[in-house]
Design an enzyme around this catalytic site. Structure first.
Site, mmCIF file in Angstrom:
data_model
loop_
_atom_site.group_PDB
_atom_site.id
_atom_site.type_symbol
_atom_site.label_atom_id
_atom_site.label_comp_id
_atom_site.label_asym_id
_atom_site.label_seq_id
_atom_site.Cartn_x
_atom_site.Cartn_y
_atom_site.Cartn_z
ATOM 1 N N ARG A 165 51.621 -16.016 -16.312
ATOM 2 C CA ARG A 165 50.485 -16.490 -17.342
ATOM 3 C C ARG A 165 50.377 -15.191 -18.377
ATOM 4 N NH1 ARG A 165 51.622 -20.097 -14.628
ATOM 5 N NH2 ARG A 165 50.097 -21.510 -13.987
ATOM 6 N N SER A 238 42.975 -24.126 -15.743
ATOM 7 C CA SER A 238 42.574 -23.190 -14.836
ATOM 8 C C SER A 238 41.824 -21.939 -15.550
ATOM 9 C CB SER A 238 43.622 -22.486 -14.311
ATOM 10 O OG SER A 238 44.536 -23.403 -13.774
ATOM 11 N N GLU A 334 41.590 -16.560 -17.737
ATOM 12 C CA GLU A 334 43.073 -16.806 -18.257
ATOM 13 C C GLU A 334 42.793 -17.408 -19.649
ATOM 14 O OE1 GLU A 334 45.584 -19.882 -16.125
ATOM 15 O OE2 GLU A 334 45.544 -20.886 -17.941
HETATM 16 C C1 LIG Z 1 43.751 -29.676 -18.451
HETATM 17 C C2 LIG Z 1 44.395 -28.422 -18.763
HETATM 18 C C3 LIG Z 1 45.455 -28.165 -17.673
HETATM 19 C C4 LIG Z 1 46.084 -27.029 -17.833
HETATM 20 N N1 LIG Z 1 47.308 -26.729 -17.313
HETATM 21 C C5 LIG Z 1 47.943 -25.617 -17.476
HETATM 22 C C6 LIG Z 1 49.043 -25.214 -16.376
HETATM 23 O O1 LIG Z 1 49.387 -25.937 -15.438
HETATM 24 N N2 LIG Z 1 49.735 -24.309 -16.727
HETATM 25 C C7 LIG Z 1 49.529 -23.156 -17.854
HETATM 26 O O2 LIG Z 1 50.348 -22.370 -17.815
HETATM 27 N N3 LIG Z 1 48.630 -23.465 -18.586
HETATM 28 C C8 LIG Z 1 47.886 -24.679 -18.424
HETATM 29 N N4 LIG Z 1 46.741 -25.146 -19.326
HETATM 30 C C9 LIG Z 1 46.358 -23.950 -20.436
HETATM 31 C C10 LIG Z 1 47.188 -24.398 -21.893
HETATM 32 O O3 LIG Z 1 47.598 -25.744 -21.800
HETATM 33 C C11 LIG Z 1 48.451 -23.684 -22.153
HETATM 34 O O4 LIG Z 1 48.291 -22.337 -22.075
HETATM 35 C C12 LIG Z 1 49.062 -23.984 -23.466
HETATM 36 O O5 LIG Z 1 50.307 -23.150 -23.580
HETATM 37 C C13 LIG Z 1 48.049 -23.530 -24.748
HETATM 38 O O6 LIG Z 1 48.752 -24.062 -25.909
HETATM 39 P P1 LIG Z 1 47.783 -24.676 -27.040
HETATM 40 O O7 LIG Z 1 48.609 -25.198 -28.089
HETATM 41 O O8 LIG Z 1 46.705 -25.293 -26.679
HETATM 42 O O9 LIG Z 1 47.312 -22.862 -27.401
HETATM 43 P P2 LIG Z 1 45.773 -22.284 -28.160
HETATM 44 O O10 LIG Z 1 44.801 -22.418 -27.225
HETATM 45 O O11 LIG Z 1 45.661 -22.834 -29.614
HETATM 46 O O12 LIG Z 1 46.261 -20.873 -28.281
HETATM 47 C C14 LIG Z 1 46.419 -20.063 -27.189
HETATM 48 C C15 LIG Z 1 46.758 -18.635 -27.300
HETATM 49 O O13 LIG Z 1 48.117 -18.609 -27.980
HETATM 50 C C16 LIG Z 1 47.952 -17.977 -29.445
HETATM 51 N N5 LIG Z 1 48.952 -18.903 -30.123
HETATM 52 C C17 LIG Z 1 48.789 -20.296 -30.339
HETATM 53 N N6 LIG Z 1 50.007 -20.693 -31.059
HETATM 54 C C18 LIG Z 1 50.587 -19.560 -31.316
HETATM 55 C C19 LIG Z 1 51.832 -19.188 -32.133
HETATM 56 N N7 LIG Z 1 52.310 -20.311 -32.594
HETATM 57 N N8 LIG Z 1 52.263 -18.165 -32.287
HETATM 58 C C20 LIG Z 1 51.482 -16.983 -31.646
HETATM 59 N N9 LIG Z 1 50.386 -17.026 -31.058
HETATM 60 C C21 LIG Z 1 50.075 -18.478 -30.897
HETATM 61 C C22 LIG Z 1 46.491 -18.411 -29.895
HETATM 62 O O14 LIG Z 1 46.024 -17.463 -30.820
HETATM 63 C C23 LIG Z 1 45.781 -18.094 -28.598
HETATM 64 O O15 LIG Z 1 45.606 -16.692 -28.410
HETATM 65 C C24 LIG Z 1 45.829 -26.081 -19.211
HETATM 66 C C25 LIG Z 1 45.018 -26.406 -19.943
HETATM 67 C C26 LIG Z 1 44.190 -27.656 -19.699
HETATM 68 C C27 LIG Z 1 43.295 -27.910 -20.922
#
Ligand SMILES: Cc1cc2nc3c(=O)[nH]c(=O)nc-3n(C[C@H](O)[C@H](O)[C@H](O)COP(=O)(O)OP(=O)(O)OC[C@H]3O[C@@H](n4cnc5c(N)ncnc54)[C@H](O)[C@@H]3O)c2cc1C
Length: 346
Positions: A165, A238, A334
């Site tokens: 992660r 998580s 996380e």
């Molecule tokens: C129900 C649920 C289940 C989940 N299950 C998992 C799982 O099984 N495994 C797992 O690993 N995660 C899981 N997650 C966490 C999450 O979905 C992941 O971390 C996902 O990749 C976040 O993507 P996002 O587009 O929503 O990013 P955001 O929440 O918008 O951003 C996350 C971070 O990344 C940065 N960021 C975003 N886009 C970019 C970019 N293009 N360039 C540089 N930095 C950037 C942002 O500034 C921020 O710091 C889960 C979340 C939920 C709600």
């Protein structure tokens, strides 16, 4: 001309559903628009932050500076041979839809990562992982704008500093804005159903040779039975990382807690199940002031309405303290603070 909006509500752009206002907001739909935005940021000396699907954020009530909401799309095959296909995907593509697309093409490699919310550009940031697969296993390279060098760069897998992660992008305070990611997928499927929950589901439902579609369906079914859908119950998946302890610490813990869940990882370390630790401290199903702990999975904190990010962080601190008091293990949060502190102080 950039279509920058002022005082934009981000309540619908974070899966915790917390009220938040962006001082300035720009939906970035093309590389040309991004290049223009970079020039504007430099000219104005603005703070900036990158928002994707908002599913892994601890969002502040007021987000100063310019919020760049990534929406650059596009999926293209950039190379292929008999065994592999190389696909470049725009940062603004929806992750789960991309997984579905690969499954429909019978390209194997990411079906275990189905149903993870968010966009493709954020997937390398925390090296998303589930059911024995991480993005680092299939990522070849990515394209990004490097704010430090004020130019576009390409980073190959080994330069991304991937860990559990974790990646370089979590430690460089918003230096890189990822615009596209290239994945290497298999045309000759190697099915990965090592996880017991997946294997059990497949044993019950699949009576023939297991296909990529079967694995995808199993992952979706198992996840849906355990994790709340953020569009129904606000959450960020998580909330804590699974902590690692030394083998020696683990052996000591086993003496006091014979049922403790842990599995060996590299460097003589044992990874503990954070959800189990929290559950043992009696938090599952707890709620107060509009925040709580999901009744089916103690690792997931939820927002049931009317709460603020401070209420959530108060609860998180109480959980961390109780786990520490009982197991002497520190839980690490996380989701990422948004905006990142260093960046927002520019
Ligand atoms: C129900 C649920 C289940 C989940 N299950 C998992 C799982 O099984 N495994 C797992 O690993 N995660 C899981 N997650 C966490 C999450 O979905 C992941 O971390 C996902 O990749 C976040 O993507 P996002 O587009 O929503 O990013 P955001 O929440 O918008 O951003 C996350 C971070 O990344 C940065 N960021 C975003 N886009 C970019 C970019 N293009 N360039 C540089 N930095 C950037 C942002 O500034 C921020 O710091 C889960 C979340 C939920 C709600």
């Amino acid at each position: 001309m950039l279509n920058i909006e002022q005082d934009k509500s981000l309540v619908n752009f974070n899966t915790f559903g917390f009220d938040a206002i962006a001082q300035s907001y720009l939906a970035v739909t093309s590389k040309a628009e991004l290049t223009q935005a970079m020039a504007y940021i430099a000219q104005q000396g603005l703070a900036y932050q990158v928002l994707s699907g908002g599913s892994n954020l601890l969002i502040s009530k007021y987000v100063a500076g310019l919020t760049l909401h990534m929406q650059i799309k596009g999926v293209s095959v950039v190379d292929e041979n008999d065994e592999h296909v190389f696909v470049e995907v725009g940062a603004g593509e929806n992750w789960h839809e991309f997984v579905e697309f690969c499954v429909s093409k019978e390209w194997q490699g990411i079906e275990n990562l189905a149903l993870i919310p968010g966009l493709v550009g954020a997937s390398p940031v925390q090296n998303i992982g589930a059911y024995g697969v991480e993005i680092k296993d299939v990522l070849v390279s990515l394209k990004a704008y490097d704010f430090e060098q004020s130019r576009y760069v390409e980073l190959v897998n080994q330069q991304c500093g991937f860990g559990y992660r974790d990646s370089l992008f979590k430690h460089t305070q918003g230096r890189y804005l990822i615009t596209a990611v290239t994945f290497k997928l298999n045309k000759q499927p190697t099915i990965n159903v090592k996880y017991k929950a997946l294997q059990d589901y497949i044993d019950k439902t699949v009576k023939k040779e297991i296909s990529i579609q079967d694995v995808f369906d199993a992952v979706c079914a198992v996840r849906a039975s355990k994790l709340p859908d953020p569009s129904v119950i606000a959450n960020a998946g998580s909330f804590f990382k699974n902590p690692c302890v030394t083998q020696q610490q683990f052996d000591q813990l086993l003496l006091e807690e014979p049922n403790i869940v842990g599995y060996s990882v590299a460097n003589n370390e044992v990874k503990l199940a954070a959800g189990w630790l929290i559950d043992q401290c009696g938090w599952k199903g707890f709620s107060e002031k509009g925040v709580g702990v999901y009744e089916k999975q103690a690792l997931v904190l939820i927002h049931t309405g009317g709460a603020t990010i401070d209420d959530l962080l108060d609860l998180a601190r109480k959980i961390q303290q109780s786990v520490f008091d009982r197991f002497a293990v520190q839980l690490e949060i996380e989701p990422q603070p948004f905006p990142l502190l260093a960046n927002s102080q520019i």
